[in-house]
Design an enzyme around this catalytic site. Structure first.
Site, mmCIF file in Angstrom:
data_model
loop_
_atom_site.group_PDB
_atom_site.id
_atom_site.type_symbol
_atom_site.label_atom_id
_atom_site.label_comp_id
_atom_site.label_asym_id
_atom_site.label_seq_id
_atom_site.Cartn_x
_atom_site.Cartn_y
_atom_site.Cartn_z
ATOM 1 N N TYR A 38 0.807 -1.209 0.000
ATOM 2 C CA TYR A 38 0.000 0.000 0.000
ATOM 3 C C TYR A 38 0.847 1.268 0.000
ATOM 4 C CZ TYR A 38 0.635 1.196 4.967
ATOM 5 O OH TYR A 38 1.154 1.571 6.172
ATOM 6 N N ASP A 140 -7.379 1.806 9.607
ATOM 7 C CA ASP A 140 -6.657 1.812 8.340
ATOM 8 C C ASP A 140 -7.269 0.831 7.337
ATOM 9 O OD1 ASP A 140 -5.268 2.062 10.815
ATOM 10 O OD2 ASP A 140 -3.329 2.054 9.828
ATOM 11 N N TRP A 214 -7.114 7.958 7.234
ATOM 12 C CA TRP A 214 -7.521 6.914 6.289
ATOM 13 C C TRP A 214 -9.032 6.731 6.320
ATOM 14 C CZ3 TRP A 214 -4.075 6.615 3.000
ATOM 15 C CH2 TRP A 214 -2.731 6.340 3.260
#
Length: 376
Positions: A38, A140, A214
């Site tokens: 990511y 997240d 996030w």
């Protein structure tokens, strides 16, 4: 070093940030090198959004270079099949498939899509963040898995994935949101076995900046994909409005930025963190564009963006540097977050910055158009 002027245009800032990374790494060298991860995904998604606005071929070619360094001609690639983090970079595959017509990108996306069928879950059906963190949901993870899922559902006609993402959001919110402040704790442990989990609620003890970043980013992202009128979308709008309104109460009055531990900015050892500030700016600007929050959110985004740009630096050669980025972190207490190392030009920080720039450009264009329309 020279301080950067905040009078420059947002898209030029985004281009400079991309160029700084592109001059440092080849696509295959993006850290952590050789991994489907990511970190690269967030940065390259920012680059993808910039390419969509500018059409500059070198941006698209760089994104394609990263994916092609890992995905073979049959759509095979290596990724960690035990975590949500491994899914996020899949957001790059849809544009590559559409633009090139090469089915290997669709085959790679299919592999990531089917990961949702095998991931471990809590008793209520919430995805574990990683297998090495059993029974834990982290904020997240909503973005790391959800951003890919809603796009797959839209591109390939699987709207049930919208329902899955909306349910994951509901579960996450039910266990991490503080009813008094409207802020969200970093994680929740159903088993209550971790040292950080509250024995009664299972919650983490602190509100970490980037985790909430996030989350707010994810909600704004989902709302751009899930079509109007879809069941649950209106409720998601209210969740985003509530979350961003709660964040405004903790925006630093001097700089417009936000702290590493959001709700404890009065502590002398706390510090203003750039990546979470960029994510909040993106979410506020995007929300205004979605008709959420109006001028209140737009003005907060402008204040934050001004402060964020003033925190950026240039080296002696004029190359962009983004400082004060918290490196990745697990869950812990206040001291844990405050003592996390800070770094420069970390990819998920720079990626968040680019996304904030692109969205601020869109915000300013909307506001200019609105003023011109009002003056006619």
């Amino acid at each position: 070093m020279t301080e950067a002027s905040h009078t420059e245009q947002p898209l030029q800032w985004a281009k400079d940030a991309c160029r700084s990374i592109m001059e440092t790494y080849t696509p295959a060298q993006l850290p952590p090198e050789g991994r489907w991860h990511y970190h690269q995904g967030v940065f390259l998604y920012g680059m993808l959004r910039l390419w969509e606005e500018t059409g500059e071929a070198e941006l698209f070619d760089y994104i394609k270079g990263y994916v092609d360094s890992l995905v073979d001609e049959h759509g095979n690639f290596l990724f960690d099949r035990e975590e949500l983090d491994a899914i996020q970079a899949g957001v790059l595959l849809f544009t590559l498939h559409k633009k090139t017509g090469d089915d290997r990108y669709k085959k790679a996306a299919d592999k990531l899509r089917h990961l949702f069928d095998t991931l471990n879950k809590t008793s209520e059906g919430g995805y574990w963040h990683k297998d090495k963190y059993p029974y834990q949901m982290w904020l997240d993870g909503l973005y790391m898995g959800g951003a890919f899922a809603v796009r797959y559902g839209w591109h390939y006609g699987e709207p049930d994935l919208y329902d899955m993402v909306l349910e994951q959001e509901r579960l996450m919110r039910s266990h991490t949101r503080d009813e008094e402040t409207g802020l969200y704790y970093h994680a929740w442990d159903e088993s209550r076995r971790t040292p950080w989990s509250d024995p009664e609620t299972g919650r983490a003890p602190e509100v970490w900046g980037r985790a909430m970043g996030w989350y707010g980013f994810a909600l704004a992202d989902f709302l751009t994909i899930i079509p109007e009128g879809y069941k649950g979308r209106d409720a998601l709008i209210e969740v985003e409005r509530d979350l961003l309104t709660s964040l405004l109460k903790h925006q630093d009055q001097k700089t417009g930025m936000w702290y590493q531990v959001i709700d404890k900015g009065d502590r002398p050892d706390n510090w203003l963190e750039t990546s979470c500030s960029a994510l909040y700016i993106f979410a506020l600007a995007k929300a205004e564009g979605l008709g959420i929050g109006g001028e209140l959110f737009a003005e907060a985004a402008e204040r934050g963006f001004k402060g964020l740009l003033e925190a950026m630096r240039r080296d002696d050669n004029g190359r962009f540097i983004m400082p004060e980025i918290c490196i990745g972190t697990g869950v812990g207490d206040y001291e844990h977050y405050i003592k996390r190392p800070r770094c420069e030009n970390d990819l998920h920080g720079v990626g968040s910055f680019i996304l904030a720039c692109v969205e601020m450009d869109a915000l300013r264009k909307r506001r200019t158009a609105g003023r011109e329309a009002a003056s006619v």
